[in-house]
Motif scaffolding. Structure first.
Motif, PDB file in Angstrom:
ATOM      1  N   THR B 195      45.141  34.786  43.809  1.00 16.58           N
ATOM      2  CA  THR B 195      44.538  33.579  44.279  1.00 16.58           C
ATOM      3  C   THR B 195      44.072  33.581  45.271  1.00 16.58           C
ATOM      4  N   GLN B 196      42.579  33.319  46.192  1.00 13.39           N
ATOM      5  CA  GLN B 196      42.084  34.328  47.555  1.00 13.39           C
ATOM      6  C   GLN B 196      42.769  34.120  48.620  1.00 13.39           C
ATOM      7  N   THR B 197      42.582  34.988  49.209  1.00 15.33           N
ATOM      8  CA  THR B 197      43.588  35.976  50.227  1.00 15.33           C
ATOM      9  C   THR B 197      44.404  36.355  50.104  1.00 15.33           C
ATOM     10  N   ARG B 198      44.868  36.486  48.352  1.00 17.88           N
ATOM     11  CA  ARG B 198      46.989  37.186  48.120  1.00 17.88           C
ATOM     12  C   ARG B 198      46.877  38.457  48.472  1.00 17.88           C
ATOM     13  N   VAL B 199      45.503  39.101  48.542  1.00 12.49           N
ATOM     14  CA  VAL B 199      45.520  40.912  48.245  1.00 12.49           C
ATOM     15  C   VAL B 199      44.518  41.323  49.070  1.00 12.49           C
ATOM     16  N   PRO B 200      44.656  41.726  49.864  1.00 11.11           N
ATOM     17  CA  PRO B 200      44.017  42.420  51.926  1.00 11.11           C
ATOM     18  C   PRO B 200      43.100  42.992  51.603  1.00 11.11           C
ATOM     19  N   ARG B 201      42.093  42.948  51.678  1.00  5.82           N
ATOM     20  CA  ARG B 201      40.595  43.456  51.959  1.00  5.82           C
ATOM     21  C   ARG B 201      39.845  44.211  52.923  1.00  5.82           C
ATOM     22  N   THR B 202      41.254  45.204  53.724  1.00  6.19           N
ATOM     23  CA  THR B 202      40.946  45.796  55.145  1.00  6.19           C
ATOM     24  C   THR B 202      40.888  46.905  54.356  1.00  6.19           C
ATOM     25  N   GLY B 203      39.175  46.887  54.971  1.00  8.99           N
ATOM     26  CA  GLY B 203      38.468  48.612  54.532  1.00  8.99           C
ATOM     27  C   GLY B 203      37.840  48.358  52.610  1.00  8.99           C
ATOM     28  N   VAL B 204      37.546  46.942  52.495  1.00 10.94           N
ATOM     29  CA  VAL B 204      37.033  47.119  51.337  1.00 10.94           C
ATOM     30  C   VAL B 204      35.631  46.218  51.511  1.00 10.94           C
ATOM     31  N   MET B 205      34.176  46.938  51.038  1.00  7.12           N
ATOM     32  CA  MET B 205      33.144  46.922  51.200  1.00  7.12           C
ATOM     33  C   MET B 205      33.694  44.954  51.235  1.00  7.12           C
ATOM     34  N   PRO B 206      32.500  44.574  52.040  1.00  9.16           N
ATOM     35  CA  PRO B 206      32.160  42.777  52.040  1.00  9.16           C
ATOM     36  C   PRO B 206      31.356  42.798  50.953  1.00  9.16           C
ATOM     37  N   ASN B 411      31.400  31.365  33.466  1.00  6.02           N
ATOM     38  CA  ASN B 411      32.288  31.064  33.489  1.00  6.02           C
ATOM     39  C   ASN B 411      33.578  31.009  34.324  1.00  6.02           C
ATOM     40  N   THR B 412      32.880  32.842  35.248  1.00  9.01           N
ATOM     41  CA  THR B 412      33.524  32.845  36.272  1.00  9.01           C
ATOM     42  C   THR B 412      33.921  32.744  37.457  1.00  9.01           C
ATOM     43  N   ARG B 413      32.565  32.964  37.920  1.00 10.96           N
ATOM     44  CA  ARG B 413      32.094  31.817  38.964  1.00 10.96           C
ATOM     45  C   ARG B 413      33.238  30.942  39.938  1.00 10.96           C
ATOM     46  N   PRO B 414      32.932  29.672  39.088  1.00 11.83           N
ATOM     47  CA  PRO B 414      34.352  27.895  39.526  1.00 11.83           C
ATOM     48  C   PRO B 414      35.222  28.867  40.249  1.00 11.83           C
ATOM     49  N   PHE B 415      35.710  30.368  39.905  1.00 13.88           N
ATOM     50  CA  PHE B 415      36.826  30.386  39.802  1.00 13.88           C
ATOM     51  C   PHE B 415      37.068  31.085  41.377  1.00 13.88           C
ATOM     52  N   PRO B 421      43.753  32.031  40.287  1.00 12.96           N
ATOM     53  CA  PRO B 421      43.910  33.435  40.460  1.00 12.96           C
ATOM     54  C   PRO B 421      44.025  33.042  38.421  1.00 12.96           C
ATOM     55  N   THR B 422      43.262  33.956  38.230  1.00 13.86           N
ATOM     56  CA  THR B 422      42.242  33.699  37.054  1.00 13.86           C
ATOM     57  C   THR B 422      42.676  35.258  36.197  1.00 13.86           C
ATOM     58  N   VAL B 423      43.338  35.564  35.394  1.00 10.66           N
ATOM     59  CA  VAL B 423      43.417  36.282  34.774  1.00 10.66           C
ATOM     60  C   VAL B 423      42.338  36.860  32.752  1.00 10.66           C
ATOM     61  N   SER B 424      41.868  37.731  32.820  1.00 15.05           N
ATOM     62  CA  SER B 424      41.373  37.921  31.743  1.00 15.05           C
ATOM     63  C   SER B 424      41.522  39.190  30.753  1.00 15.05           C
ATOM     64  N   ILE B 425      42.109  38.269  29.721  1.00 11.68           N
ATOM     65  CA  ILE B 425      42.439  39.611  28.703  1.00 11.68           C
ATOM     66  C   ILE B 425      41.796  39.595  27.302  1.00 11.68           C
ATOM     67  N   PRO B 426      41.839  40.714  26.660  1.00 12.28           N
ATOM     68  CA  PRO B 426      40.860  40.700  25.508  1.00 12.28           C
ATOM     69  C   PRO B 426      41.728  39.863  24.393  1.00 12.28           C
ATOM     70  N   CYS B 427      40.907  38.622  23.881  1.00 12.90           N
ATOM     71  CA  CYS B 427      41.713  38.067  22.109  1.00 12.90           C
ATOM     72  C   CYS B 427      40.355  37.949  21.117  1.00 12.90           C
ATOM     73  N   GLY B 437      36.693  37.762  25.478  1.00 16.72           N
ATOM     74  CA  GLY B 437      38.021  38.102  26.278  1.00 16.72           C
ATOM     75  C   GLY B 437      38.475  36.188  26.566  1.00 16.72           C
ATOM     76  N   MET B 438      39.516  36.331  27.127  1.00 15.48           N
ATOM     77  CA  MET B 438      40.165  34.812  27.618  1.00 15.48           C
ATOM     78  C   MET B 438      40.473  35.002  28.654  1.00 15.48           C
ATOM     79  N   GLN B 439      39.746  33.478  29.632  1.00 17.27           N
ATOM     80  CA  GLN B 439      40.276  34.076  31.048  1.00 17.27           C
ATOM     81  C   GLN B 439      41.689  32.537  31.116  1.00 17.27           C
ATOM     82  N   ILE B 440      42.488  32.987  31.575  1.00 19.21           N
ATOM     83  CA  ILE B 440      43.884  32.137  32.163  1.00 19.21           C
ATOM     84  C   ILE B 440      43.677  31.847  33.508  1.00 19.21           C
ATOM     85  N   THR B 441      43.867  30.836  33.832  1.00 23.78           N
ATOM     86  CA  THR B 441      44.090  29.978  35.223  1.00 23.78           C
ATOM     87  C   THR B 441      45.638  30.226  35.424  1.00 23.78           C
ATOM     88  N   ALA B 442      45.626  29.180  36.811  1.00 22.83           N
ATOM     89  CA  ALA B 442      46.652  28.941  36.835  1.00 22.83           C
ATOM     90  C   ALA B 442      46.970  28.165  38.580  1.00 22.83           C
TER      91      ALA B 442
END
Lengths: 68, 470
Positions: B195-206, B411-415, B421-427, B437-442
């Motif tokens: 989810t947007q904001t779930r993992v902090p971005r401190t010290g990560v290139m913006p 297909n990835t940009r909308p999320f 939150p979205t997972v991609s797994i090999p299918c 790959g398949m995206q699973i979005t919750a």
């Protein structure tokens, strides 16, 4: 679009930012803006007076899965 | 297992905890594989060989002394070259930052360090994380381990390729328009953006501060669950990070899909889709159904608007933070990147604010349409088969390749815009032997749900366990 907007856009970018068109790829990218402008035209009227960026975080929390 | 480099994150951590393998042996196995094969793949930018062996020795010593072990103790990892570590060059995939030495260490690296992970160095990526194919004019293109002339996906190219090639057990990527999920899909591994904001971005290139996400690429959903449990959660140094408590993601992997309702949008995600991709995706849905899930086609009327707004937000934010370099030395960027950044200065502020202001209402609308009575949304990660590097090289032939290049991330940009939150797994694999790959979005903050479905799928399939022949 009646006239080619690219020269005007380039001039406006230079005036506002001091950034000059770096290459043909930049110019070609501006040509795509005619399509983007049309896409925005299609969305006119959908934004309402109270919409603001902060509503996104509120929506994230409001739409969370209850047990998440 | 004879080759310790083949161990997944959880297998490596378990082997270390049980004393079945030393951290040093696991790191040496990964180094040997990199030495043997990375000349062709080109996933590594910087290999901190001695530092990694020293860190591994420290973990071995701690275990021998009976110290408490972290959940990632002894696990070899490398990360996209945009996670700052104080005193270590972070090129961000660019020439402009070829000598950039940050003075801070990213919060996510600190958390991985504290969990016992071994950081072996930095990985290839698209320049400033700004293309979906992984092309890089400065470090050289990264190659797909399944078939070297094919692209890896980007922007986390080295992360996807290196995990697939078994050079290390996991890698951090970043995802602003699909940059974790695309290389995960194209290289046949698992990747999650939270989810947007779930993992902090401190010290990560913006890149685009409204839509940037940090997340792992791994072999399995269980591996991703373990890493997300370590790196997620509020960071006092990142005021945008979410205060929501982080659940035990691994405990949520219950393997129970009975009663799960899967929504598949009719619109957008299948436009001009390759029939092989669609057939592979539909076969994957059958796996979920065989475990008791139901699948329903739904209509989502907001996707066209989302497609317009997402491009505006990322382009304006990227152009803004690159303005000084675009004024002072635009020739130091690759041609396609300076060209792309330039367009961002032409978008009116009113349109940027409209795009941001519509984000909340459109998220509510999407959730009402897609999640009404449904738990997850499933889509193909890419609409197309994996393209070659040549077919998507927009510096070499922009006229021929531009549309194909941009279609990679459709297909990835909308999320990213929706923040979901979205997972991609090999299918599966296509007719040329390249992954699909398949995206699973919750719903927001339901990473556990997406990971649970991904894990259940992987218990019944072996796509994620296949190893490319290098």
């Amino acid at each position: 679009m009646a006239t080619d907007p690219v020269p005007q856009i380039e001039e406006a970018i230079g005036l506002w930012t001091g950034v000059q068109c770096p290459n043909e790829a930049g110019r070609r990218g501006l040509e795509d803006f005619c399509a983007l402008i049309k896409e925005f035209e299609a969305l006119r009227g959908t934004m309402v007076f109270e919409d603001e960026p902060a509503t996104f975080e509120a929506a994230l929390r409001a739409e969370a899965e209850p047990e998440a | 297992m004879s080759d310790l480099a083949l161990l997944s994150v959880t297998e490596a951590a378990d082997a270390f905890a049980k004393g079945e393998a030393t951290a040093e042996a696991m790191v040496r196995a990964c180094l040997a594989r990199i030495d043997a094969f990375d000349a062709e793949v080109n996933s590594v930018v910087r290999l901190d060989r001695e530092e990694a062996l020293a860190a591994a020795a420290a973990q071995d010593k701690a275990r021998a002394a009976g110290a408490a072990l972290g959940p990632l103790a002894g696990v070899p990892m490398m990360h996209k070259d945009m996670y700052y570590r104080a005193g270590r060059v972070s090129t961000c995939g660019s020439a402009i930052r070829r000598d950039f030495v940050p003075s801070v260490t990213a919060t996510v690296l600190r958390r991985l360090d504290a969990a016992g992970a071994i950081d072996m160095g930095t990985l290839n990526m698209a320049e400033f994380a700004q293309n979906p194919t992984g092309h890089n004019a400065h470090h050289g293109d990264c190659h797909n381990p399944w078939n070297l002339p094919y692209c890896t996906g980007g922007s986390s190219s080295g992360s996807g390729a290196g995990v697939a090639a078994r050079f290390f057990a996991a890698a951090l990527g970043s995802d602003t328009g699909g940059s974790i999920r695309l290389p995960a899909s194209i290289c046949g591994v698992t990747g999650i953006k939270g989810t947007q904001t779930r993992v902090p971005r401190t010290g990560v290139m913006p890149l685009s501060f409204s839509m940037d996400n940090v997340g792992p690429l791994t072999r399995t959903a269980r591996d991703s669950a373990r890493i997300m449990g370590v790196i997620s959660g509020k960071d006092p140094l990142d005021p945008t990070s979410a205060p929501e408590p982080v659940p035990d993601y691994e405990a949520a992997l219950t393997d129970d899909l009975r009663g799960l309702s899967v929504a598949v949008p009719r619109e957008w995600f299948f436009e001009s889709a390759d029939p092989i991709v669609v057939a592979t995706f539909e076969a994957a849905l059958e796996v979920l159904k065989s475990r008791g899930a139901t699948v329903t086609r739904v209509s989502c009327s907001s996707l066209r608007a989302i497609g317009t707004y997402v491009a505006v937000v990322s382009r304006v934010e990227a152009a803004t933070i690159h303005a000084n370099w675009m004024r002072e030395h635009p020739g130091d960027y690759s041609v396609h990147l300076s060209g792309r950044l330039y367009g961002g200065y032409a978008i009116p502020g009113t349109h940027y604010l409209e795009a941001l202001s519509r984000r909340g209402p459109l998220l509510r609308q999407f959730c009402a349409e897609a999640f009404a009575g449904h738990h997850i949304v499933a889509t193909p990660t890419l609409r197309m088969r994996v393209p070659t590097l040549a077919e998507t090289d927009i510096d070499a032939d922009p006229e021929a390749n531009w549309a194909r290049h941009m279609a990679v991330s459709a297909n990835t940009r909308p999320f990213n815009y929706l923040g979901l939150p979205t997972v991609s797994i090999p299918c599966g694999f296509d007719d040329r032997g390249l992954p699909v790959g398949m995206q699973i979005t919750a719903r927001p903050f339901a990473e556990a749900r997406a990971l649970m479905v991904a894990d259940a799928f992987q218990r019944d399939t072996d796509w994620h366990a296949r190893v490319p022949a290098l």
